[in-house]
Design an enzyme around this catalytic site. Structure first.
Site, PDB file in Angstrom:
ATOM      1  N   ARG A 179       9.700-115.143  28.541  1.00 17.13           N
ATOM      2  CA  ARG A 179      10.005-116.358  27.766  1.00 17.13           C
ATOM      3  C   ARG A 179      11.492-116.662  27.869  1.00 17.13           C
ATOM      4  O   ARG A 179      11.898-117.811  27.974  1.00 17.13           O
ATOM      5  CB  ARG A 179       9.594-116.156  26.316  1.00 17.13           C
ATOM      6  CG  ARG A 179       8.174-116.523  26.018  1.00 17.13           C
ATOM      7  CD  ARG A 179       7.141-115.890  26.945  1.00 17.13           C
ATOM      8  NE  ARG A 179       5.788-116.254  26.567  1.00 17.13           N
ATOM      9  CZ  ARG A 179       5.093-115.621  25.640  1.00 17.13           C
ATOM     10  NH1 ARG A 179       5.581-114.540  25.052  1.00 17.13           N
ATOM     11  NH2 ARG A 179       3.888-116.033  25.323  1.00 17.13           N
ATOM     12  N   ASP A 208       4.603-113.943  32.245  1.00 17.14           N
ATOM     13  CA  ASP A 208       3.930-114.752  31.234  1.00 17.14           C
ATOM     14  C   ASP A 208       3.899-116.183  31.753  1.00 17.14           C
ATOM     15  O   ASP A 208       4.268-116.435  32.903  1.00 17.14           O
ATOM     16  CB  ASP A 208       4.633-114.646  29.866  1.00 17.14           C
ATOM     17  CG  ASP A 208       3.634-114.693  28.713  1.00 17.14           C
ATOM     18  OD1 ASP A 208       2.955-115.726  28.583  1.00 17.14           O
ATOM     19  OD2 ASP A 208       3.518-113.707  27.960  1.00 17.14           O
ATOM     20  N   HIS A 282      -2.199-115.982  30.032  1.00 12.36           N
ATOM     21  CA  HIS A 282      -0.727-115.943  30.089  1.00 12.36           C
ATOM     22  C   HIS A 282      -0.204-115.924  31.528  1.00 12.36           C
ATOM     23  O   HIS A 282       0.820-115.301  31.816  1.00 12.36           O
ATOM     24  CB  HIS A 282      -0.192-114.707  29.341  1.00 12.36           C
ATOM     25  CG  HIS A 282      -0.274-114.834  27.850  1.00 12.36           C
ATOM     26  ND1 HIS A 282       0.697-115.454  27.100  1.00 12.36           N
ATOM     27  CD2 HIS A 282      -1.218-114.429  26.963  1.00 12.36           C
ATOM     28  CE1 HIS A 282       0.353-115.421  25.815  1.00 12.36           C
ATOM     29  NE2 HIS A 282      -0.805-114.812  25.703  1.00 12.36           N
ATOM     30  N   ASP A 348      -4.469-110.235  26.657  1.00 15.64           N
ATOM     31  CA  ASP A 348      -4.495-110.929  25.358  1.00 15.64           C
ATOM     32  C   ASP A 348      -4.662-112.438  25.518  1.00 15.64           C
ATOM     33  O   ASP A 348      -4.283-113.013  26.534  1.00 15.64           O
ATOM     34  CB  ASP A 348      -3.199-110.639  24.585  1.00 15.64           C
ATOM     35  CG  ASP A 348      -1.959-111.081  25.359  1.00 15.64           C
ATOM     36  OD1 ASP A 348      -1.931-110.883  26.589  1.00 15.64           O
ATOM     37  OD2 ASP A 348      -1.039-111.639  24.741  1.00 15.64           O
ATOM     38  N   GLU A 349      -5.214-113.042  24.484  1.00 18.01           N
ATOM     39  CA  GLU A 349      -5.200-114.499  24.272  1.00 18.01           C
ATOM     40  C   GLU A 349      -5.582-115.295  25.525  1.00 18.01           C
ATOM     41  O   GLU A 349      -4.951-116.301  25.840  1.00 18.01           O
ATOM     42  CB  GLU A 349      -3.803-114.935  23.804  1.00 18.01           C
ATOM     43  CG  GLU A 349      -3.399-114.293  22.486  1.00 18.01           C
ATOM     44  CD  GLU A 349      -1.998-114.692  22.046  1.00 18.01           C
ATOM     45  OE1 GLU A 349      -1.861-115.042  20.873  1.00 18.01           O
ATOM     46  OE2 GLU A 349      -1.043-114.624  22.855  1.00 18.01           O
ATOM     47  N   TRP A 415      -2.785-104.875  18.504  1.00 16.40           N
ATOM     48  CA  TRP A 415      -1.764-105.772  17.950  1.00 16.40           C
ATOM     49  C   TRP A 415      -2.294-106.682  16.862  1.00 16.40           C
ATOM     50  O   TRP A 415      -1.586-107.025  15.935  1.00 16.40           O
ATOM     51  CB  TRP A 415      -1.107-106.601  19.064  1.00 16.40           C
ATOM     52  CG  TRP A 415      -1.941-107.698  19.660  1.00 16.40           C
ATOM     53  CD1 TRP A 415      -2.922-107.554  20.598  1.00 16.40           C
ATOM     54  CD2 TRP A 415      -1.868-109.094  19.367  1.00 16.40           C
ATOM     55  NE1 TRP A 415      -3.461-108.777  20.913  1.00 16.40           N
ATOM     56  CE2 TRP A 415      -2.835-109.752  20.180  1.00 16.40           C
ATOM     57  CE3 TRP A 415      -1.083-109.879  18.521  1.00 16.40           C
ATOM     58  CZ2 TRP A 415      -3.030-111.128  20.146  1.00 16.40           C
ATOM     59  CZ3 TRP A 415      -1.281-111.252  18.497  1.00 16.40           C
ATOM     60  CH2 TRP A 415      -2.236-111.871  19.295  1.00 16.40           C
ATOM     61  N   TYR A 440       5.948-106.488  14.688  1.00 21.19           N
ATOM     62  CA  TYR A 440       6.345-107.633  15.507  1.00 21.19           C
ATOM     63  C   TYR A 440       7.766-108.071  15.170  1.00 21.19           C
ATOM     64  O   TYR A 440       8.022-108.762  14.186  1.00 21.19           O
ATOM     65  CB  TYR A 440       5.314-108.765  15.369  1.00 21.19           C
ATOM     66  CG  TYR A 440       4.277-108.684  16.472  1.00 21.19           C
ATOM     67  CD1 TYR A 440       3.709-107.452  16.805  1.00 21.19           C
ATOM     68  CD2 TYR A 440       3.899-109.797  17.217  1.00 21.19           C
ATOM     69  CE1 TYR A 440       2.796-107.343  17.841  1.00 21.19           C
ATOM     70  CE2 TYR A 440       2.985-109.699  18.254  1.00 21.19           C
ATOM     71  CZ  TYR A 440       2.435-108.462  18.563  1.00 21.19           C
ATOM     72  OH  TYR A 440       1.544-108.342  19.598  1.00 21.19           O
ATOM     73  N   ASP A 442       9.610-110.129  16.527  1.00 24.06           N
ATOM     74  CA  ASP A 442       9.974-111.547  16.721  1.00 24.06           C
ATOM     75  C   ASP A 442       9.791-112.347  15.436  1.00 24.06           C
ATOM     76  O   ASP A 442      10.205-113.505  15.378  1.00 24.06           O
ATOM     77  CB  ASP A 442       9.131-112.175  17.841  1.00 24.06           C
ATOM     78  CG  ASP A 442       7.625-112.079  17.594  1.00 24.06           C
ATOM     79  OD1 ASP A 442       7.177-111.045  17.067  1.00 24.06           O
ATOM     80  OD2 ASP A 442       6.913-113.041  17.926  1.00 24.06           O
ATOM     81  N   TRP A 486       8.887-110.412  21.179  1.00 26.90           N
ATOM     82  CA  TRP A 486       8.574-111.594  21.993  1.00 26.90           C
ATOM     83  C   TRP A 486       9.764-112.520  21.887  1.00 26.90           C
ATOM     84  O   TRP A 486      10.408-112.607  20.835  1.00 26.90           O
ATOM     85  CB  TRP A 486       7.294-112.260  21.470  1.00 26.90           C
ATOM     86  CG  TRP A 486       6.131-111.324  21.489  1.00 26.90           C
ATOM     87  CD1 TRP A 486       5.618-110.632  20.428  1.00 26.90           C
ATOM     88  CD2 TRP A 486       5.363-110.926  22.621  1.00 26.90           C
ATOM     89  NE1 TRP A 486       4.566-109.844  20.836  1.00 26.90           N
ATOM     90  CE2 TRP A 486       4.386-110.005  22.182  1.00 26.90           C
ATOM     91  CE3 TRP A 486       5.390-111.265  23.981  1.00 26.90           C
ATOM     92  CZ2 TRP A 486       3.459-109.418  23.032  1.00 26.90           C
ATOM     93  CZ3 TRP A 486       4.462-110.687  24.823  1.00 26.90           C
ATOM     94  CH2 TRP A 486       3.516-109.774  24.362  1.00 26.90           C
ATOM     95  N   THR A 487      10.048-113.241  22.974  1.00 26.57           N
ATOM     96  CA  THR A 487      11.336-113.945  22.976  1.00 26.57           C
ATOM     97  C   THR A 487      11.203-115.462  23.124  1.00 26.57           C
ATOM     98  O   THR A 487      12.118-116.109  23.627  1.00 26.57           O
ATOM     99  CB  THR A 487      12.244-113.385  24.094  1.00 26.57           C
ATOM    100  OG1 THR A 487      11.582-113.564  25.349  1.00 26.57           O
ATOM    101  CG2 THR A 487      12.571-111.933  23.878  1.00 26.57           C
ATOM    102  N   GLU A 488      10.090-116.025  22.654  1.00 27.35           N
ATOM    103  CA  GLU A 488      10.012-117.490  22.668  1.00 27.35           C
ATOM    104  C   GLU A 488      11.265-118.090  22.044  1.00 27.35           C
ATOM    105  O   GLU A 488      11.845-119.042  22.571  1.00 27.35           O
ATOM    106  CB  GLU A 488       8.788-117.977  21.881  1.00 27.35           C
ATOM    107  CG  GLU A 488       7.461-117.721  22.526  1.00 27.35           C
ATOM    108  CD  GLU A 488       6.829-116.454  21.985  1.00 27.35           C
ATOM    109  OE1 GLU A 488       7.533-115.429  21.883  1.00 27.35           O
ATOM    110  OE2 GLU A 488       5.618-116.474  21.675  1.00 27.35           O
TER     111      GLU A 488
HETATM  112  C1  ACM Z   1       0.267-110.639  21.726  1.00 32.54           C
HETATM  113  O1  ACM Z   1       1.083-110.698  20.795  1.00 32.54           O
HETATM  114  N1  ACM Z   1      -0.280-111.742  22.196  1.00 32.54           N
HETATM  115  C2  ACM Z   1      -0.093-109.380  22.326  1.00 32.54           C
END
Ligand code: ACM
Length: 628
Positions: A179, A208, A282, A348-349, A415, A440, A442, A486-488
């Site tokens: 990110r 990602d 992702h 994930d996702e 997670w 988390y 972030d 996470w670095t969004e």
């Molecule tokens: C995640 O936070 N999507 C692993």
């Protein structure tokens, strides 16, 4: 009068020598994570620039070990330590000793540290233990500034006996470099900071939707195209998509030589790198480079932080053979680059909506008798596991890899709470716990009115209260835990540090120290000792845990303002008149009525008659909205 000026002179001189007033040094220094056993004794060891650090044996292995152990202690000592490769000194000295007979209690990472007025001894079975013993010793040294070094002062290390070893073998921090890209130098700095607190896994999130970061020689477009996006600054997810003909100039990637360099740098510091390539979801950066990998085959740009989820097809297509050919190439090169046991495949996702309309996926499902899209993802992951095993690696993935059936040998990183981890452990699989509720980094660590924008809340105490081993599972299957950054919304290393510390200290203690030793007030005091070290070492950290926590409550149908703080022993002073409160403003004791006409509350925490933390200002309408 004369006495006072003499006292002032003494304080001034001591301040010059140590960088802090003598009165500040009233308690023994606190170590984070707290050691398993620690007994203080009378007396202290006088450490100065003449003190020898002895590693017996003039061998290449010892020179290399000394490089790592002493390489970064200049900032603590203020001078280059005097290292000798001999076994005895007739002066007070610091001894590093590898045990001849293995001490089973200490294991591979534990150490024994003895400080007496005559000598300091660190004993361990393995170099990792000596390294961790040194980290504890560095925390026993008062955090004086460079001035002390210039004046060559002697610092007193309190006498103590420590026996210490970790609770969990997996003590991780994850940094998302997709990110936002972080340079090799920044990654090394992050590793330098984590090892001070005995973390031993660096999870490197290398791909990602917003950037592919690792050179794969057989797939050059991944870095020619996938590593770059159009530049944007401000609020992530609200950015404009790329304009027509706009140049993708932001990003970067690591060459294989750079990766090998970081892998060695980490290994020297007893850190294993866990690389992650996040598939099948992702994957937009990968798909931007090779559009044939998605179900739609459409050409998309690398996402710059604009809304795209559910609109752009960012998932690899399990129905296309080329996907596995490409992943085989990726993981062949990754397996050669990263010597650790595991590779993280994400999982994930995943947006599976395009699989529904993909003729290739539908044909595959029919052929393999796959009942639904979850099973289709599971089929994909199981095939990936075979690829990894063929390269000599174990697979780890986010807990979505449980859906549709877990791959036979997979380790699960839980997670979305602890449930995925519990389910996996009950099936006999190994687990790393990283629930959003505790891990988390972030997320907000203080009131959103006072913090950079992000998703939800994770206070310091939420991290400290994390218990990685749930009831009724085999504790041996819980390898440990990990903090995820996470670095969004994190564009710089300074910001990454702010998000990591001090929550990383809380996590370090959860993962290293015995659960029975956990004690919030004691932790806070030892954490504050680290703040002095962060200041000295120019590491950014958050002081949000001091901030007032303000909520609107209903008291018999009437709205009132309630205030508390995470850290005990603080007072809170407030205003409703738009002015900035200080320690002389009204002191909060019990829930307060909102004065007629007030639109905003301002408040500040106070300790020992001084403001502490960040002043806070919240719109009362916003507070009221939150209370609903
Ligand atoms: C995640 O936070 N999507 C692993």
């Amino acid at each position: 009068m004369k006495n006072i000026s003499l006292r002032l002179l003494v304080v001034a001189f001591a301040t010059l020598l140590t960088g802090s007033p003598v009165s500040a040094k009233t308690k023994n220094p606190g170590i984070v994570p707290i050691p398993v056993t620690m007994t203080w004794h009378e007396g202290s060891f006088p450490l100065n620039s003449q003190t020898e650090f002895l590693i017996p044996g003039d061998t290449k292995a010892n020179w290399e070990m000394a490089d790592v152990i002493f390489g970064k202690c200049w900032s603590t000592l203020g001078y280059e330590p005097h290292v000798s490769f001999r076994s005895m000194s007739d002066k007070p000295a610091v001894y590093f000793l590898l045990s001849e007979v293995r001490d089973e209690t200490l294991g591979n990472e534990g150490y024994q540290l003895e400080v007496s007025p005559q000598k300091i001894k660190i004993i361990a079975n393995k170099p990792a233990g000596l390294f961790y013993g040194m980290q504890s010793l560095l925390q026993l040294i008062p955090p004086s500034t460079g001035l002390a070094a210039i004046l060559d002062s002697t610092r007193q290390i309190p006498s103590v006996s420590i026996v210490d070893y970790p609770r969990f073998p997996w003590r991780g921090l994850m940094l998302d470099v997709s990110r936002h890209f972080f340079t090799i130098q920044e990654v090394k700095q992050y590793i330098d900071q984590m090892v001070k607190y005995k973390f031993n896994i660096f999870h490197w999130h290398l791909s990602d939707d917003q950037g592919w970061r690792v050179e794969i020689k057989s797939l050059p477009k991944l870095t020619e195209i996938g590593a770059w996006r159009v530049p944007r600054k401000g609020m992530w997810w609200s950015f404009d998509p790329p304009g027509e003909n706009e140049k993708a100039t932001e990003g970067g990637f690591y060459t294989q030589d750079q990766i090998r360099d970081v892998v060695k740098y980490a290994a020297d510091r007893h850190v294993t790198i866990l690389p992650e390539i996040d598939v099948p979801g992702h994957s937009l950066a990968m798909i931007a480079s090779y559009p044939e990998l998605s179900s739609t085959g459409k050409q998309y740009p690398v996402n710059p932080g604009s809304k795209f989820y559910g609109i752009d097809d960012n998932s690899l297509c399990p129905g296309k053979e080329v996907v596995f050919e490409v992943l085989d190439k990726v993981f062949t090169e990754m397996a050669q680059l990263f010597p650790g046991d595991y590779i993280h495949i994400g999982g994930d996702e995943c947006n599976k909506s395009f699989w529904k309309t993909s003729p290739e996926c539908q044909a595959l499902m029919k052929r393999e008798k796959i009942a639904d899209l979850n099973e289709l993802q599971s089929w994909f992951i199981k095939r990936l596991e075979k690829i990894l095993i063929s390269k000599g690696k174990k697979m780890i993935g986010w807990d979505e890899i449980l859906e549709g059936g877990l791959a036979p040998e997979a380790t699960v990183m839980s997670w979305r709470g602890m449930d995925g981890g519990i389910q996996a452990a009950k099936m006999g699989h190994q687990v790393v716990m990283t629930p959003t509720s505790n891990c988390y980094l972030d997320l907000y660590q203080g009131d959103p009115a006072n913090e950079p924008a992000t998703y939800s809340m994770l206070r310091l105490s939420d991290v400290y209260n994390f218990e990685p081993v749930p009831a009724n599972v085999n504790p041996n299957l819980i390898l440990g835990g990990q903090g995820n950054l996470w670095t969004e919304s994190v564009a710089t290393l300074r910001h990454a540090e702010y998000m990591t510390w001090p929550r990383g200290l809380a996590l370090a203690e959860v993962l290293w120290s015995p659960a029975a030793l956990r004690h919030w007030d004691g932790f806070v005091s030892r954490m504050e000792d680290q703040f002095d070290r962060f200041d000295r070492d120019h590491v950014n950290y958050s002081i949000s845990a001091y901030d007032p926590i303000i909520t609107m409550i209903s008291d018999n149908g009437k709205s009132k303002i309630s205030i508390r703080t995470e850290i005990k022993g603080l007072g809170v002073h407030y205003s409703f008149d738009e002015s900035f409160p200080d320690q002389y403003y009204p002191h909060y004791f019990t829930p307060i009525d909102v004065p007629k006409g007030a639109t905003r509350i301002r408040a500040v925490s106070v300790r020992d008659g001084k403001k502490i933390g960040k002043p806070i200002s919240i719109d009362l309408k916003e507070l009221s909205k939150r209370s609903k």
